[in-house]
Design a protein around this motif. Structure first.
Motif, PDB file in Angstrom:
ATOM      1  N   ASP A  39      37.237 -23.765  37.329  1.00  0.00           N
ATOM      2  CA  ASP A  39      38.092 -22.651  37.777  1.00  0.00           C
ATOM      3  C   ASP A  39      39.074 -23.136  38.835  1.00  0.00           C
ATOM      4  O   ASP A  39      40.258 -22.768  38.816  1.00  0.00           O
ATOM      5  CB  ASP A  39      37.235 -21.512  38.326  1.00  0.00           C
ATOM      6  N   HIS A  40      38.593 -23.973  39.747  1.00  0.00           N
ATOM      7  CA  HIS A  40      39.466 -24.523  40.781  1.00  0.00           C
ATOM      8  C   HIS A  40      40.477 -25.496  40.170  1.00  0.00           C
ATOM      9  O   HIS A  40      41.675 -25.459  40.491  1.00  0.00           O
ATOM     10  CB  HIS A  40      38.629 -25.234  41.848  1.00  0.00           C
ATOM     11  N   LEU A  41      39.997 -26.346  39.267  1.00  0.00           N
ATOM     12  CA  LEU A  41      40.895 -27.323  38.643  1.00  0.00           C
ATOM     13  C   LEU A  41      41.989 -26.642  37.835  1.00  0.00           C
ATOM     14  O   LEU A  41      43.129 -27.123  37.788  1.00  0.00           O
ATOM     15  CB  LEU A  41      40.097 -28.269  37.749  1.00  0.00           C
ATOM     16  N   LYS A  42      41.669 -25.517  37.212  1.00  0.00           N
ATOM     17  CA  LYS A  42      42.668 -24.802  36.417  1.00  0.00           C
ATOM     18  C   LYS A  42      43.856 -24.370  37.262  1.00  0.00           C
ATOM     19  O   LYS A  42      44.998 -24.295  36.775  1.00  0.00           O
ATOM     20  CB  LYS A  42      42.018 -23.576  35.755  1.00  0.00           C
ATOM     21  N   LYS A  43      43.609 -24.138  38.540  1.00  0.00           N
ATOM     22  CA  LYS A  43      44.686 -23.697  39.442  1.00  0.00           C
ATOM     23  C   LYS A  43      45.477 -24.858  40.040  1.00  0.00           C
ATOM     24  O   LYS A  43      46.547 -24.651  40.593  1.00  0.00           O
ATOM     25  CB  LYS A  43      44.075 -22.871  40.588  1.00  0.00           C
ATOM     26  N   GLU A 260      39.314 -26.074  26.975  1.00  0.00           N
ATOM     27  CA  GLU A 260      39.443 -24.627  26.763  1.00  0.00           C
ATOM     28  C   GLU A 260      39.340 -23.875  28.080  1.00  0.00           C
ATOM     29  O   GLU A 260      40.091 -22.925  28.338  1.00  0.00           O
ATOM     30  CB  GLU A 260      38.387 -24.152  25.771  1.00  0.00           C
ATOM     31  N   ALA A 261      38.410 -24.300  28.944  1.00  0.00           N
ATOM     32  CA  ALA A 261      38.253 -23.655  30.246  1.00  0.00           C
ATOM     33  C   ALA A 261      39.497 -23.850  31.125  1.00  0.00           C
ATOM     34  O   ALA A 261      39.847 -22.984  31.931  1.00  0.00           O
ATOM     35  CB  ALA A 261      37.024 -24.204  30.957  1.00  0.00           C
ATOM     36  N   LEU A 262      40.172 -24.982  30.948  1.00  0.00           N
ATOM     37  CA  LEU A 262      41.385 -25.281  31.720  1.00  0.00           C
ATOM     38  C   LEU A 262      42.632 -24.644  31.119  1.00  0.00           C
ATOM     39  O   LEU A 262      43.702 -24.670  31.736  1.00  0.00           O
ATOM     40  CB  LEU A 262      41.584 -26.794  31.805  1.00  0.00           C
TER      41      LEU A 262
END
Length: 422
Positions: A39-43, A260-262
């Motif tokens: 979740d943090h990496l996606k941002k 997919e999560a990213l």
């Protein structure tokens, strides 16, 4: 680079710290996965930055172009990864991922490159591995680069290149009269003896076996990131993967989950095909019998040396992936493997490893049956260079070096475009 949050058991989901070296889950002995705060990496990270970073680097980043989703450590690298994706000359939908372009000539460079990187990070001095051949060569190379001692145990009938690699790279090499399972037993016995003797930590071995530590999967997952990026951040319809221990197949499935999560890829995941030799097919047998685990395959024998794994440690993960993806496990006999090597060499210009040829043999069978269409987008892995198997392939072909006493040699030789005088 990514900060590791924890290590998670693939079987019971128990989580433990990655601050010290770990092997398997302390509760159920399941293989461990490295987990990040996605979740943090996606941002904070974007897929578009990957190519830009690789282009800006004066040295090849290889699989480390994906550093943003790999552990935050100082790398031990020989340029592994970012291997070519070759479009078939005959089938419009077929792409061959040429892992023979890796250092030491096989896909094993990815997993061992990252595992040795982490071993150095943890301050380990001795790494031990039972191997069907190619993992041994890769460990020897990366351990040499890291200044770590490698203790290698291989069946005595592995391709000569595997033995030569270990010696050339300065590893401690033991050849065993048996299979990789016998090698693993010996490693276990030696490590148990070390524990009982209270061997100092600096001299104790760390077992870097397939799926008995968490970081070989992390190196292998980069194959999943690569194939998706090389296909324009889209999934293929299917992935064909030669499966011995199955780390690459497991790693790619983990990569798909992370991407997919990213938000880097969407759509239906590819069907995953696990390919084996009929001379050692524990996954195929378990798949056909609808079992969640494999049984030890007795009397394993095939010239596809990397597939002589009688019971993969991560069999339960492999079989679960096949079921979830709608894929299959398929075996080819040694004659079909050899014929596929010759066919792809003569019509595609690719010298497959015997393991890679299990995938091409299965692909051609499914094309012929109509289960696959030539236009279906398929990524097929040639896991190693055929040139690493010259002795075993020549033996399978009953091919011997010409006798110079009976074969007439040319009296002049072309050198640099000039014919030397007779």
């Amino acid at each position: 680079m990514a900060q590791i949050v924890s290590l998670e058991c693939s079987r019971c989901n128990h989580r433990i710290s990655a601050d010290t070296p770990q092997t398997v889950c302390p509760l159920c002995a399941g293989s461990l996965y490295v987990r990040y705060d996605l979740d943090h990496l996606k941002k904070t990270i974007r897929r578009e930055d990957i190519a830009a970073r690789a282009t800006a680097s004066p040295a090849s980043l290889g699989m480390w172009r994906y550093a943003s989703v790999l552990p935050e450590v100082t790398r031990v690298t020989l340029g592994e990864g970012w291997t070519p994706m070759l479009h078939s000359q005959r089938y419009p939908g077929l792409y061959i991922k040429e892992e023979g372009a890796n250092p030491t000539g096989t896909f094993k460079a990815r997993g061992l490159g990252l595992a040795v990187t982490m071993a150095k990070h943890y301050g380990l001095h001795h790494l031990a591995v039972p191997s069907a051949g190619n993992a041994a060569g890769a460990l020897a190379a990366y351990a040499a680069a890291a200044g770590i001692t490698a203790h290698i145990f291989m069946p005595q009938d592995v391709p000569l290149a595997n033995y030569l690699e270990g010696i050339v790279y300065g590893a401690d090499v033991t050849m065993v009269d048996g299979l990789i399972s016998d090698c693993a037993r010996i490693v276990g016995e030696k490590m148990k003896a070390q524990r009982e003797a209270n061997t100092p930590i600096a001299d104790a071995w760390f077992d870097i076996s397939t799926l008995k530590e968490p970081f070989r999967v992390e190196g292998k997952k980069t194959m999943g990131y690569e194939l998706v990026e090389q296909l324009g951040w889209t999934y293929p319809d299917a992935v064909f993967y030669p499966t011995g221990g199955g780390v690459g197949l497991i790693g790619m499935w983990k990569a798909f989950e992370e991407m997919e999560a990213l938000g880097w890829v969407s759509g239906k995941r590819p069907k995953m095909y696990a390919l084996q030799s009929a001379g050692c097919e524990p996954i195929v047998k378990a798949f056909e019998e609808h079992k969640p685990n494999s049984e030890f395959f007795q009397n394993a024998q095939t010239f596809a040396a990397g597939l002589r794994v009688p019971k993969p440690y991560g069999d339960y993960i492999i079989l679960d992936i096949l079921a979830k993806s709608g894929g299959k496990a398929i075996a080819a006999d040694d004659e079909a493997i050899l014929q596929s090597i010759l066919d792809y060499a003569r019509h595609e210009g690719i010298f497959l490893s015997p393991e890679g040829a299990t995938a091409t043999a299965a692909y051609d069978t499914l094309i012929a049956s109509g289960e696959l269409k030539p236009t279906d987008k398929v990524v097929l892995f040639n896991t190693g260079a055929g040139l690493k198997y010259t002795d075993v392939i020549a033996e399978a072909m009953a091919l011997k070096r010409p006798d110079t006493e009976t074969v007439a040699l040319p009296t002049s030789m072309p050198v640099g475009g000039i014919i030397t005088p007779q």
